[in-house]
Scaffold this motif. Sequence first.
Motif, short mmCIF file in Angstrom:
data_model
loop_
_atom_site.label_atom_id
_atom_site.label_comp_id
_atom_site.label_asym_id
_atom_site.label_seq_id
_atom_site.Cartn_x
_atom_site.Cartn_y
_atom_site.Cartn_z
N GLY A 78 0.74 -1.23 -0.09
CA GLY A 78 0.12 -0.07 -0.01
C GLY A 78 0.93 1.25 0.03
N TYR A 79 2.15 1.14 -0.44
CA TYR A 79 2.87 2.45 -0.58
C TYR A 79 3.27 2.77 -1.72
N HIS A 80 3.50 3.99 -2.15
CA HIS A 80 3.92 4.47 -3.47
C HIS A 80 5.39 4.28 -3.48
N VAL A 81 5.86 3.88 -4.84
CA VAL A 81 7.10 3.60 -5.28
C VAL A 81 7.62 4.59 -6.10
N CYS A 82 6.75 5.40 -6.61
CA CYS A 82 7.01 6.35 -7.68
C CYS A 82 7.86 7.61 -6.91
N THR A 83 8.49 8.44 -7.72
CA THR A 83 9.52 9.36 -7.40
C THR A 83 8.61 10.41 -6.78
N PRO A 84 7.29 11.07 -7.29
CA PRO A 84 6.65 12.04 -6.59
C PRO A 84 6.13 11.96 -5.42
N MET A 85 5.78 10.72 -5.06
CA MET A 85 5.01 10.29 -3.73
C MET A 85 5.68 9.03 -2.91
N TYR A 86 7.06 8.97 -3.14
CA TYR A 86 7.75 7.67 -2.82
C TYR A 86 7.55 7.57 -1.32
N GLY A 87 7.10 6.33 -0.73
CA GLY A 87 6.85 6.25 0.70
C GLY A 87 5.66 6.61 1.19
N SER A 88 4.77 7.56 0.70
CA SER A 88 3.65 7.89 1.11
C SER A 88 2.62 6.53 0.93
N HIS A 89 1.60 6.51 1.57
CA HIS A 89 0.55 5.48 1.85
C HIS A 89 -0.27 5.81 0.69
N ARG A 90 -0.63 4.76 -0.15
CA ARG A 90 -1.86 4.96 -1.22
C ARG A 90 -3.28 4.65 -0.31
N LYS A 91 -3.90 5.76 -0.66
CA LYS A 91 -5.12 5.72 0.11
C LYS A 91 -6.30 4.83 -0.45
N ASP A 92 -6.67 3.57 0.21
CA ASP A 92 -7.76 2.79 -0.07
C ASP A 92 -7.08 1.92 -1.34
N ASN A 93 -5.67 1.79 -1.35
CA ASN A 93 -4.94 0.93 -2.30
C ASN A 93 -5.29 1.41 -3.67
N GLU A 94 -5.37 2.51 -3.64
CA GLU A 94 -5.81 3.01 -5.22
C GLU A 94 -4.51 2.71 -6.02
#
Length: 114
Positions: A78-94
């Motif tokens: 459930g975490y972002h691996v992209c550069t703009p949002m790396y490490g932030s939690h993906r809301k509702d696993n979007e």
Amino acid sequence: MVQKDYFQEFEKLLAQAKDLNAKIKDMQEGLSSILVENAELKIENDNLRNKLNNKNSAKANDDVSQAHQNLEKLYSQGYHVCTPMYGSHRKDNEECAFCLGIIYGRSDNKSKVN
């Protein structure tokens, strides 16, 4: 006496020629030995280079594979691996197009995370 000098000179040259011939044969044997050793060392060197290159490329592939697996694992948790949002939690696993592009954008990795 002139004939005797010619004969002695001839004998002397003949002895020198035999000595020179023996030296040439010794050099030829030594050179042959060196050439054989050189050929063997070239083959061994090529084999060692191939082993080293294979080991390095396998290690690089393992490292890339391990890094890719880590990204997939983070994304599936459930975490972002992209550069703009790396490490932030993906809301509702979007789904995130940037993350998916990083994970699945490589042609050699076809698996997907559920």
